[in-house]
Structures are given as C-alpha cells and as structure tokens.
Design a protein around this motif. Structure first.
Motif, PDB file in Angstrom:
ATOM      1  N   PHE A  97       0.862  -1.178   0.000  1.00  0.00           N
ATOM      2  CA  PHE A  97       0.000   0.000   0.000  1.00  0.00           C
ATOM      3  C   PHE A  97       0.899   1.229   0.000  1.00  0.00           C
ATOM      4  CE2 PHE A  97       0.505  -1.529   4.351  1.00  0.00           C
ATOM      5  CZ  PHE A  97       0.978  -0.421   5.028  1.00  0.00           C
ATOM      6  N   THR A  98       0.405   2.339  -0.539  1.00  0.00           N
ATOM      7  CA  THR A  98       1.263   3.502  -0.765  1.00  0.00           C
ATOM      8  C   THR A  98       0.559   4.817  -0.434  1.00  0.00           C
ATOM      9  OG1 THR A  98       0.582   3.639  -3.099  1.00  0.00           O
ATOM     10  CG2 THR A  98       2.556   2.350  -2.607  1.00  0.00           C
ATOM     11  N   VAL A  99       1.386   5.831  -0.252  1.00  0.00           N
ATOM     12  CA  VAL A  99       0.956   7.229  -0.188  1.00  0.00           C
ATOM     13  C   VAL A  99       1.313   7.865  -1.530  1.00  0.00           C
ATOM     14  CG1 VAL A  99       1.234   9.452   0.974  1.00  0.00           C
ATOM     15  CG2 VAL A  99       1.433   7.316   2.288  1.00  0.00           C
ATOM     16  N   ASN A 100       0.353   8.500  -2.173  1.00  0.00           N
ATOM     17  CA  ASN A 100       0.566   9.071  -3.508  1.00  0.00           C
ATOM     18  C   ASN A 100       0.259  10.567  -3.518  1.00  0.00           C
ATOM     19  OD1 ASN A 100       0.910   6.415  -4.300  1.00  0.00           O
ATOM     20  ND2 ASN A 100      -1.044   6.262  -5.352  1.00  0.00           N
ATOM     21  N   ILE A 101       1.225  11.361  -3.963  1.00  0.00           N
ATOM     22  CA  ILE A 101       1.020  12.808  -4.148  1.00  0.00           C
ATOM     23  C   ILE A 101       1.634  13.191  -5.487  1.00  0.00           C
ATOM     24  CG2 ILE A 101       1.304  15.102  -3.158  1.00  0.00           C
ATOM     25  CD1 ILE A 101       2.130  13.781  -0.517  1.00  0.00           C
ATOM     26  N   ALA A 102       0.892  13.943  -6.308  1.00  0.00           N
ATOM     27  CA  ALA A 102       1.408  14.356  -7.618  1.00  0.00           C
ATOM     28  C   ALA A 102       0.975  15.772  -7.946  1.00  0.00           C
ATOM     29  CB  ALA A 102       0.922  13.410  -8.721  1.00  0.00           C
ATOM     30  N   LEU A 103       1.814  16.475  -8.681  1.00  0.00           N
ATOM     31  CA  LEU A 103       1.486  17.790  -9.229  1.00  0.00           C
ATOM     32  C   LEU A 103       1.152  17.632 -10.699  1.00  0.00           C
ATOM     33  CD1 LEU A 103       1.373  20.917  -8.998  1.00  0.00           C
ATOM     34  CD2 LEU A 103       3.772  20.914  -9.740  1.00  0.00           C
ATOM     35  N   ILE A 104       0.012  18.204 -11.100  1.00  0.00           N
ATOM     36  CA  ILE A 104      -0.426  18.167 -12.497  1.00  0.00           C
ATOM     37  C   ILE A 104      -0.278  19.549 -13.112  1.00  0.00           C
ATOM     38  CG2 ILE A 104      -2.311  17.592 -14.069  1.00  0.00           C
ATOM     39  CD1 ILE A 104      -1.352  15.247 -12.316  1.00  0.00           C
ATOM     40  N   GLU A 105       0.392  19.614 -14.242  1.00  0.00           N
ATOM     41  CA  GLU A 105       0.494  20.848 -15.026  1.00  0.00           C
ATOM     42  C   GLU A 105       0.133  20.538 -16.468  1.00  0.00           C
ATOM     43  OE1 GLU A 105       4.452  22.346 -14.539  1.00  0.00           O
ATOM     44  OE2 GLU A 105       4.061  23.159 -12.533  1.00  0.00           O
ATOM     45  N   ASN A 106      -0.767  21.329 -17.027  1.00  0.00           N
ATOM     46  CA  ASN A 106      -1.198  21.131 -18.412  1.00  0.00           C
ATOM     47  C   ASN A 106      -1.630  19.695 -18.668  1.00  0.00           C
ATOM     48  OD1 ASN A 106      -0.564  23.860 -19.122  1.00  0.00           O
ATOM     49  ND2 ASN A 106       1.596  23.281 -19.239  1.00  0.00           N
ATOM     50  N   GLN A 107      -2.371  19.142 -17.707  1.00  0.00           N
ATOM     51  CA  GLN A 107      -2.978  17.806 -17.791  1.00  0.00           C
ATOM     52  C   GLN A 107      -1.969  16.658 -17.688  1.00  0.00           C
ATOM     53  OE1 GLN A 107      -5.345  18.416 -21.552  1.00  0.00           O
ATOM     54  NE2 GLN A 107      -7.060  17.985 -20.176  1.00  0.00           N
ATOM     55  N   ILE A 108      -0.727  16.967 -17.325  1.00  0.00           N
ATOM     56  CA  ILE A 108       0.323  15.952 -17.259  1.00  0.00           C
ATOM     57  C   ILE A 108       0.926  15.938 -15.851  1.00  0.00           C
ATOM     58  CG2 ILE A 108       2.573  15.229 -18.171  1.00  0.00           C
ATOM     59  CD1 ILE A 108       0.281  14.888 -20.136  1.00  0.00           C
ATOM     60  N   PRO A 109       1.189  14.766 -15.256  1.00  0.00           N
ATOM     61  CA  PRO A 109       1.858  14.714 -13.958  1.00  0.00           C
ATOM     62  C   PRO A 109       3.354  15.001 -14.116  1.00  0.00           C
ATOM     63  CG  PRO A 109       1.410  12.487 -14.719  1.00  0.00           C
ATOM     64  CD  PRO A 109       0.796  13.424 -15.730  1.00  0.00           C
ATOM     65  N   VAL A 110       3.830  16.051 -13.453  1.00  0.00           N
ATOM     66  CA  VAL A 110       5.218  16.495 -13.645  1.00  0.00           C
ATOM     67  C   VAL A 110       6.094  16.305 -12.411  1.00  0.00           C
ATOM     68  CG1 VAL A 110       4.569  18.152 -15.433  1.00  0.00           C
ATOM     69  CG2 VAL A 110       4.620  18.879 -13.025  1.00  0.00           C
ATOM     70  N   ALA A 111       5.487  16.009 -11.288  1.00  0.00           N
ATOM     71  CA  ALA A 111       6.249  15.744 -10.063  1.00  0.00           C
ATOM     72  C   ALA A 111       5.398  14.862  -9.171  1.00  0.00           C
ATOM     73  CB  ALA A 111       6.606  17.039  -9.339  1.00  0.00           C
ATOM     74  N   GLY A 112       6.053  14.049  -8.355  1.00  0.00           N
ATOM     75  CA  GLY A 112       5.266  13.202  -7.481  1.00  0.00           C
ATOM     76  C   GLY A 112       6.112  12.310  -6.603  1.00  0.00           C
ATOM     77  N   ILE A 113       5.423  11.688  -5.648  1.00  0.00           N
ATOM     78  CA  ILE A 113       6.057  10.708  -4.777  1.00  0.00           C
ATOM     79  C   ILE A 113       5.095   9.554  -4.541  1.00  0.00           C
ATOM     80  CG2 ILE A 113       5.323  11.978  -2.698  1.00  0.00           C
ATOM     81  CD1 ILE A 113       7.910  10.861  -1.348  1.00  0.00           C
ATOM     82  N   VAL A 114       5.643   8.346  -4.550  1.00  0.00           N
ATOM     83  CA  VAL A 114       4.942   7.136  -4.136  1.00  0.00           C
ATOM     84  C   VAL A 114       5.756   6.551  -2.987  1.00  0.00           C
ATOM     85  CG1 VAL A 114       4.291   4.783  -4.767  1.00  0.00           C
ATOM     86  CG2 VAL A 114       3.940   6.641  -6.401  1.00  0.00           C
ATOM     87  N   TYR A 115       5.152   6.494  -1.820  1.00  0.00           N
ATOM     88  CA  TYR A 115       5.850   6.000  -0.626  1.00  0.00           C
ATOM     89  C   TYR A 115       5.122   4.770  -0.108  1.00  0.00           C
ATOM     90  CZ  TYR A 115       7.182   5.954   4.375  1.00  0.00           C
ATOM     91  OH  TYR A 115       7.593   5.590   5.636  1.00  0.00           O
ATOM     92  N   ALA A 116       5.852   3.671   0.038  1.00  0.00           N
ATOM     93  CA  ALA A 116       5.303   2.420   0.558  1.00  0.00           C
ATOM     94  C   ALA A 116       5.805   2.247   1.993  1.00  0.00           C
ATOM     95  CB  ALA A 116       5.736   1.249  -0.310  1.00  0.00           C
ATOM     96  N   PRO A 117       5.039   2.683   2.988  1.00  0.00           N
ATOM     97  CA  PRO A 117       5.544   2.705   4.369  1.00  0.00           C
ATOM     98  C   PRO A 117       5.972   1.335   4.901  1.00  0.00           C
ATOM     99  CG  PRO A 117       3.538   4.011   4.169  1.00  0.00           C
ATOM    100  CD  PRO A 117       3.696   3.276   2.879  1.00  0.00           C
ATOM    101  N   ALA A 118       5.198   0.305   4.630  1.00  0.00           N
ATOM    102  CA  ALA A 118       5.523  -1.018   5.165  1.00  0.00           C
ATOM    103  C   ALA A 118       6.755  -1.620   4.502  1.00  0.00           C
ATOM    104  CB  ALA A 118       4.326  -1.958   5.008  1.00  0.00           C
TER     105      ALA A 118
END
Length: 258
Positions: A97-118
């Motif tokens: 399972f993960t934590v997901n955060i992303a920045l969208i610019e012009n309909q495209i994801p340009v930055a992000g993090i996927v963190y799997a704590p376990a």
C-alpha cells in the motif's frame, strides 16, 4: 517542491503505520469501497503540508472528494492526492500500500512521490528525473539513487493488479506474447516498471486519477510512457465526463520502453 512532497508523504506514512500496527477499524463509503482511520489521518496531514507551502494550488484528494469537497481545477495546475492507495492491501496486512502525491500541469503529472511505508521505500519524480530512496526507522530518506526504465526485452515482464484482474488484461498479455506477469497491489506497479524490474503495466479496469498520477509521474520521468490502448497519452483533470464521474480514468497501459 519535492522536499515538501517528501515531507508530507513521510509524515502521512508514519501515521498510517501507527494505525496498521494497532489494527484498523474499517468503514465503507457510498461506493462500498473501504476506508480506515489511516486514510483520513494521512489525508489531513498531506493537506495541511500542501496548504502551508502552496496555498494557491488546489488539491484534489480522494477522501475530500468522497465528502463532496471538489475544487475547480479547470485550466490550472493542481495536486492529486491518494493518502492510502491499496486500502484493501492495508486491511489484509499486506505490504504493498502507498501514499501518492502528484502535481499536475497542463494535464500531465510532472512531479510526485509514491511512498510504501511497510516496505520502507519511496519513489520520486521531478524535473524529468526519477529516483528512489529507502526510509529508515526515524522516517528519514537514505540511500537515494536514480532509476530508469530498462530497454526493450525479448522476454517482457508485466505487472498487473492483484485484486482487479480482467479478461481484457489476459487478452492484452496474450496479444503481446507476455508470459511472465507478476501481481502487485497499489501504484507500486508503475514504480516497478520505472525501476526496470518490469516492462509493462496494463490496466483494463476503472481507476481514479489520484490512484495513478504519482506513479505515472515517476514512470514518465524514468523514460516510460502511459497511454490509452490506442496510444494516445493518458491525461489528468478530466471533468464533466458524460460516460463517467469526474477524475475517472479510462483503460491505460504503462510502458517501460520508448
């Protein structure tokens, strides 16, 4: 920006693990999908961190949307947040399972993090660069290293959803002569392709933009691409869809090779 996303994700992951170790209480939303205290605590932490650093950038977050709080993102950059992707994996005491955060610019994801704590591991994307790092017992990033999709393989490996396999997925694997397929939960499927451990991630089944945006950002930054089955790029900020709800995705395929 990435330092803010990392801080928010790691703090959220710490809260998630506290609930995970104590044993979560599970409730169900109107769409019958499960939600736990971990989802809600993690989302509050992420929203607070993003609001403090970027008060003018709207945030589309899974639990907030479920509660009816949907910002206007038309023509604007915005964040997509899934505070706990793979809630069923979390409830069933699995680690993907993960934590997901992303920045969208012009309909495209340009930055992000996927963190799997376990799993004590995280993947990031910013400025067209993908990386991964380990997370120590103090929830600090260590052993940061770049990642890249591998080249075309004569024996391609696919990753697919553990809980959402479909006949269309099986047909795709057969049509593309893919015999080796690993089942993995959450957005980690994108990350395994980005890391060069797999070649393709087909998803023929409903997802939401917050499920995919962070992993998509990482795969694109690692040299891959995410397309609809006809080859056109998957886009974000899809609202007023006649055939589905706001922010729902169509079928897509994540490719590792160019």
């Amino acid at each position: 920006m990435l330092d803010v996303l990392e801080r928010a994700a790691l703090k959220a992951g710490k809260a998630i693990l506290e609930v995970y170790n104590a044993g979560p209480n599970v409730e169900y939303k109107d769409d019958h999908s499960p939600v736990t205290e971990a989802d809600e605590r993690a989302e509050r932490i992420i929203l607070e961190e993003l609001a403090a650093a970027y008060p003018d950038i709207p945030v589309v977050a899974e639990e907030s949307v479920a509660a009816g709080h949907v910002p206007d993102v038309g023509g604007r950059s915005f964040f997509l947040v899934d505070p706990l992707d793979g809630t069923k994996e979390f409830i069933n005491r699995r680690s993907d399972f993960t934590v997901n955060i992303a920045l969208i610019e012009n309909q495209i994801p340009v930055a992000g993090i996927v963190y799997a704590p376990a799993r004590k591991i995280a993947y990031t994307a910013e400025n067209r660069t993908a990386a991964m790092f380990d997370v120590n017992d103090d929830f600090e990033a260590v052993n940061r290293r770049p990642i890249r999709c591998r080249g075309e393989s004569s024996a391609p490996v696919a990753v697919a959803s553990r809980l959402h396999n479909t006949p269309e997925t099986e047909a795709f694997l057969k049509e593309n002569a893919i015999a080796d397929c690993t089942s993995v939960g959450s957005s980690l499927k994108f990350c395994l392709v980005a890391e060069g451990l797999a070649d393709v991630y087909p998803r023929f089944g409903r997802t939401m933009e917050w499920d995919t945006a962070a992993g998509d950002a990482i795969l694109r930054a690692a040299g891959g691409r995410v397309t609809l089955p006809d080859g056109t790029p998957l886009t974000y900020g899809k609202t007023s869809q006649a055939h589905d709800s706001d922010f729902a995705n169509p079928n897509f395929v994540g490719w590792g090779s160019p």
